[in-house]
Design an enzyme around this catalytic site. Structure first.
Site, PDB file in Angstrom:
ATOM      1  CB  CYS A  12     -26.265 108.582  49.641  1.00 38.14           C
ATOM      2  SG  CYS A  12     -24.872 109.052  50.401  1.00 38.14           S
TER       3      CYS A  12
ATOM      4  CE  LYS B 187     -29.137 119.280  44.984  1.00 39.01           C
ATOM      5  NZ  LYS B 187     -27.912 118.294  44.417  1.00 39.01           N
TER       6      LYS B 187
ATOM      7  CG  ASP C   1     -31.107 116.252  43.167  1.00 38.48           C
ATOM      8  OD1 ASP C   1     -30.413 115.395  44.020  1.00 38.48           O
ATOM      9  OD2 ASP C   1     -30.690 117.268  42.907  1.00 38.48           O
TER      10      ASP C   1
ATOM     11  NE  ARG D 178     -23.796 119.623  46.019  1.00 34.54           N
ATOM     12  CZ  ARG D 178     -23.445 119.197  46.992  1.00 34.54           C
ATOM     13  NH1 ARG D 178     -23.079 120.332  48.055  1.00 34.54           N
ATOM     14  NH2 ARG D 178     -23.477 117.963  47.631  1.00 34.54           N
TER      15      ARG D 178
ATOM     16  CB  SER E 192     -24.544 114.671  47.215  1.00 32.77           C
ATOM     17  OG  SER E 192     -25.434 115.770  47.440  1.00 32.77           O
TER      18      SER E 192
ATOM     19  NE  ARG F 290     -22.996 114.432  40.120  1.00 32.89           N
ATOM     20  CZ  ARG F 290     -24.025 114.464  40.982  1.00 32.89           C
ATOM     21  NH1 ARG F 290     -25.261 113.990  40.668  1.00 32.89           N
ATOM     22  NH2 ARG F 290     -23.548 114.100  42.222  1.00 32.89           N
TER      23      ARG F 290
ATOM     24  CE1 TYR G 164     -18.513 118.293  36.941  1.00 32.46           C
ATOM     25  CE2 TYR G 164     -20.144 118.298  38.727  1.00 32.46           C
ATOM     26  CZ  TYR G 164     -19.310 117.720  37.722  1.00 32.46           C
ATOM     27  OH  TYR G 164     -19.660 116.338  37.455  1.00 32.46           O
TER      28      TYR G 164
ATOM     29  CG  HIS H  15     -30.771 116.748  48.183  1.00 31.26           C
ATOM     30  ND1 HIS H  15     -29.763 116.240  48.849  1.00 31.26           N
ATOM     31  CD2 HIS H  15     -30.901 116.503  47.166  1.00 31.26           C
ATOM     32  CE1 HIS H  15     -28.869 116.037  47.919  1.00 31.26           C
ATOM     33  NE2 HIS H  15     -29.556 116.067  46.841  1.00 31.26           N
TER      34      HIS H  15
HETATM   35  P1  GTP Z   1     -26.801 112.966  44.020  1.00 30.43           P
HETATM   36  O1  GTP Z   1     -27.144 113.190  42.449  1.00 30.43           O
HETATM   37  O2  GTP Z   1     -25.424 113.654  44.145  1.00 30.43           O
HETATM   38  O3  GTP Z   1     -28.026 113.772  44.645  1.00 30.43           O
HETATM   39  O4  GTP Z   1     -26.773 111.408  44.037  1.00 30.43           O
HETATM   40  P2  GTP Z   1     -27.982 110.232  44.343  1.00 30.43           P
HETATM   41  O5  GTP Z   1     -28.561 110.455  45.862  1.00 30.43           O
HETATM   42  O6  GTP Z   1     -28.909 110.435  43.341  1.00 30.43           O
HETATM   43  O7  GTP Z   1     -26.984 108.654  44.251  1.00 30.43           O
HETATM   44  P3  GTP Z   1     -27.045 108.025  43.126  1.00 30.43           P
HETATM   45  O8  GTP Z   1     -28.204 107.184  42.830  1.00 30.43           O
HETATM   46  O9  GTP Z   1     -26.421 108.278  41.664  1.00 30.43           O
HETATM   47  O10 GTP Z   1     -25.951 106.723  43.660  1.00 30.43           O
HETATM   48  C1  GTP Z   1     -24.600 107.302  44.038  1.00 30.43           C
HETATM   49  C2  GTP Z   1     -23.681 105.800  44.239  1.00 30.43           C
HETATM   50  O11 GTP Z   1     -24.419 105.031  45.115  1.00 30.43           O
HETATM   51  C3  GTP Z   1     -23.861 105.278  42.819  1.00 30.43           C
HETATM   52  O12 GTP Z   1     -22.344 104.813  42.860  1.00 30.43           O
HETATM   53  C4  GTP Z   1     -24.519 103.777  42.952  1.00 30.43           C
HETATM   54  O13 GTP Z   1     -24.058 102.902  42.301  1.00 30.43           O
HETATM   55  C5  GTP Z   1     -24.473 103.862  44.733  1.00 30.43           C
HETATM   56  N1  GTP Z   1     -25.587 103.067  45.105  1.00 30.43           N
HETATM   57  C6  GTP Z   1     -27.094 103.611  44.779  1.00 30.43           C
HETATM   58  N2  GTP Z   1     -27.813 102.697  45.372  1.00 30.43           N
HETATM   59  C7  GTP Z   1     -27.260 101.762  45.859  1.00 30.43           C
HETATM   60  C8  GTP Z   1     -27.641 100.601  46.903  1.00 30.43           C
HETATM   61  O14 GTP Z   1     -28.606 100.235  47.139  1.00 30.43           O
HETATM   62  N3  GTP Z   1     -26.637  99.874  47.368  1.00 30.43           N
HETATM   63  C9  GTP Z   1     -25.287 100.432  47.136  1.00 30.43           C
HETATM   64  N4  GTP Z   1     -24.252  99.502  47.803  1.00 30.43           N
HETATM   65  N5  GTP Z   1     -24.780 101.326  46.198  1.00 30.43           N
HETATM   66  C10 GTP Z   1     -25.788 102.043  45.775  1.00 30.43           C
HETATM   67  C1  SPV Z   2     -25.790 116.932  44.456  1.00 30.69           C
HETATM   68  O1  SPV Z   2     -24.682 116.943  44.906  1.00 30.69           O
HETATM   69  O2  SPV Z   2     -26.603 116.316  45.390  1.00 30.69           O
HETATM   70  C2  SPV Z   2     -26.063 116.570  43.120  1.00 30.69           C
HETATM   71  C3  SPV Z   2     -25.228 117.092  42.228  1.00 30.69           C
HETATM   72  O3  SPV Z   2     -27.382 116.293  42.884  1.00 30.69           O
HETATM   73  S1  SPV Z   2     -25.086 118.840  42.010  1.00 30.69           S
HETATM   74  O4  SPV Z   2     -25.991 119.241  41.063  1.00 30.69           O
HETATM   75  O5  SPV Z   2     -23.789 119.139  41.832  1.00 30.69           O
HETATM   76  O6  SPV Z   2     -25.542 119.249  43.280  1.00 30.69           O
HETATM   77 MN    MN Z   3     -28.552 115.771  44.699  1.00 30.27          MN
END
Ligand code: GTP
Ligand code: SPV
Ligand code: MN
Length: 608
Positions: free
Chosen positions: A272, A228, A299, A91, A270, A389, A219, A248
């Site tokens: 996290c 979003k 999400d 983004r 994002s 992704r 993307y 979110h």
């Molecule tokens: P978006 O799709 O961007 O909104 O991201 P998201 O909030 O769904 O994050 P996601 O679950 O994909 O995690 C992002 C990164 O954080 C990955 O590399 C995970 O491995 C890492 N991660 C997720 N949960 C944990 C946790 O409990 N501990 C740690 N250390 N890392 C974590």
């Molecule tokens: C985020 O960035 O929070 C995502 C990926 O979930 S995107 O669809 O690019 O916004």
């Molecule tokens: Mn997201």
């Protein structure tokens, strides 16, 4: 009406016939498609019906022109790799605008332009941009097709990759079009990949007109406009006037050994941890006892008060656009199981056998080709882009909850806020009431990630994980949140978590992932009134003994930092929060400033 007629060289003329023949609620749609076609000059118009045959034809065409590379058909049937333009991998927050008539409506949290300037700028970019291309019309529904909480939109795009992704991410096609015809209203999203030139790229929102215009990126959140752009920026604006919330947040169901399920919504910025928490597999002992996590969404969450005063939530999406790196059989087995078939991968690496590969997959295989299609060289770049992704249907997730299709949504027992905070913030604390909870959300901070272009690892305020996504002034958004606390409301408890606290050695102090269930268990027991905590000025904190830590080895440093709080450092944090709230001037609700002051005062008193 024969919509098929509208694809092919005579499409625009055929479209004109359709417009006269269509029912009145589709007139506006046909009219708009014609207007866009006149401006963008596509060679063809294709109305998407969402069928399997349409998907097969599109992916076949993309295989031919190299947009999609088929993966090993034995290990990953009907799955592909897409490599985006190397300057188009995330983004673009600095190019994302909210165009409202008044600047203060968009607020200091958004880039702003007048709607007239926004349209002029975008229309100039769209002029003739689809010559030689097909214009796809994608009717979609965000949320179960028969849910009163769902909302429809139509995306016009010249990217077949976007069409294929939208088919997975939304309820797309004929059923959505029928709902639009019934309701007569829809969000308009106009998208072109343009030249994929970062200098000619904008993501613009016109919330007062329920319109989005996006140019120059193919993307994720820039291009899949249902996500979003619609489900957060435009929807948050609609939600404010209609009395609901567009957030979110992931949504999960936590089933205890007695078979009772509590639903939890959690907002993390994002990259996290939302996808990971939404698909969590409980630690061994918990599984044996009968604990289970059900995935509703990873999400986005739309919620509104039900007749009983509780908040009811739906996941407006139908698929996951999840971060690949770090996904492994250990960290997120459900995600890994989901992406074994019928998946589009974007910007991951490849093994020599054409299987997808990313950093942290940790299964003994190794990469041969990186995300740019070059031979893998560890010294040059990672095999997978950090924001690479997978796009996959939610129904393929082993923990997918059938309640996801529930038109009424699921009742939320707890709302969780959380960020990536290497220091200061303990593992978990509970807000004392709704107003405090809203402040905890408003004060959220997190280190930036690869999900957006720009520096990574910089701490910034990201209220409710909505900094890049709130379609109006944050001060008004906080007021809207506060307004849910009224007679008859039975609001969820609010918590804050931090899975990312680091020790002096720079390593994470908490094991995270599956072990996060221990924290969820404590929350649900707090909701039920059966777990202890100590009251502190920042909220109610568990003592290590209040959370089940059987089988978790924590150092003394980890115990102190995860379960304690540093008064002096928090006093500084509260000052920072006060300064942040003041950035919004008189629009900031006084209740939040009073709350901030209450906590600041309490921290000063206890320091004596
Ligand atoms: P978006 O799709 O961007 O909104 O991201 P998201 O909030 O769904 O994050 P996601 O679950 O994909 O995690 C992002 C990164 O954080 C990955 O590399 C995970 O491995 C890492 N991660 C997720 N949960 C944990 C946790 O409990 N501990 C740690 N250390 N890392 C974590
Ligand atoms: C985020 O960035 O929070 C995502 C990926 O979930 S995107 O669809 O690019 O916004
Ligand atoms: Mn997201």
């Amino acid at each position: 009406m024969d919509r098929k007629r509208a694809s092919g060289p005579d499409a625009i003329r055929a479209g004109a016939d359709m417009a006269t023949a269509a029912s009145s609620s589709l007139d506006a749609l046909n009219q708009w498609v014609l207007e866009v076609a006149r401006l963008a000059q596509p060679d063809r118009i294709h109305w998407c019906d969402g069928s399997d045959s349409e998907f097969d034809a599109l992916t076949g065409q993309m295989e031919e022109d190299g947009t999609l590379l088929p993966l090993d058909a034995e290990t990953h049937p009907r799955s592909w790799l897409h490599r985006s333009h190397p300057d188009d991998v995330a983004r673009v927050e600095h190019l994302t605008y909210v165009c409202t008539s008044e600047r203060d409506e968009a607020g200091p949290n958004n880039h702003w332009m007048t709607p007239a300037d926004g349209h002029a700028r975008m229309d100039a970019l769209f002029e003739g941009c689809m010559r030689g291309r097909t214009l796809y019309v994608i009717p979609y529904c965000m949320g179960p097709i028969d849910s009163p909480l769902s909302r429809c939109g139509v995306e016009i795009t010249d990217s077949p990759y976007v069409v294929a992704n939208m088919r997975i991410m939304t309820r797309m096609g004929a059923a959505a079009l029928a709902r639009i015809e019934r309701e007569g209203t829809f969000v308009r999203g106009l998208h072109s990949i343009g030249e994929l030139d970062p200098e000619r790229r904008f993501i613009m929102h016109f919330p007062e007109e329920l319109t989005i215009k996006s140019y120059g990126s193919g993307y994720g959140g820039n291009a899949l406009l249902g996500k979003k752009c619609h489900a957060l920026r435009i929807a948050s604006h609609q939600a404010r006037t209609e009395g609901w919330l567009a957030e979110h947040m992931l949504i999960l169901g936590l089933e205890n050994p007695a078979g009772e399920t509590h639903y939890i919504a959690a907002a993390f910025p994002s990259a996290c941890g939302k996808t990971n928490l939404a698909m969590l597999i409980p630690p061994e002992g918990y599984r044996q006892d009968g604990w289970k996590v059900w995935t509703i969404g990873d999400d986005i969450c739309w919620m509104r008060p039900g007749k009983d005063g509780r908040l009811y939530a739906i996941n407006p999406e139908a698929g996951f656009f999840g971060v690949a790196p770090g996904t492994s059989a250990k960290s997120n087995p459900n995600a890994l199981a989901s992406v074994q078939r019928d998946t589009i991968f974007t910007n991951v690496g490849l093994t020599a056998n054409n299987q997808p590969w990313w950093e942290g997959i940790d299964d003994g295989r190794s990469p041969a080709t990186d995300w740019r299609g070059e031979p893998y060289d560890a010294g040059k770049r990672p095999a997978a882009h950090p924001n690479s992704r997978f796009t996959v249907s939610a129904a393929q997730c082993p923990s997918y909850s059938p309640r996801t299709e529930d038109a009424e949504g699921v009742p939320i027992s707890a709302i969780v806020f959380g960020g990536r905070r290497a220091s200061l913030v303990p593992l978990v604390f509970e807000a004392r009431d709704w107003t405090h909870g809203v402040l905890v959300g408003a004060a959220m901070g997190s280190e930036t990630t690869a999900a957006a272009t720009g520096a990574v690892g910089v701490m910034r305020r990201d209220p409710m994980a909505m900094k890049p996504f709130c379609g109006y002034n944050f001060a008004d958004y906080f007021s809207h949140w506060l307004s849910f606390d009224k007679d008859g409301a039975r609001l969820p408890k609010v918590f804050h978590v931090n899975w990312f606290r680091k020790g002096d050695d720079g390593k994470f102090l908490w094991p995270g992932f599956g072990d996060n269930l221990r924290v969820l268990e404590w929350m649900i027991k707090r909701v039920e009134g059966s777990a202890d905590a100590i009251d502190t000025p920042i909220g109610a904190l568990p003592r290590p003994g209040d959370i089940n830590l059987d089988g978790v080895a924590l150092t003394d440093e980890a115990r102190d930092k995860l379960f304690g709080f540093d008064r002096d450092a928090w006093r500084e944090e509260l000052d920072g929060i006060g300064t942040y709230l003041d950035e919004y001037g008189p629009r900031m609700p006084s209740a939040l400033k009073v709350e901030q002051q209450r906590i600041a005062d309490a921290l000063s008193r206890t320091s004596a």
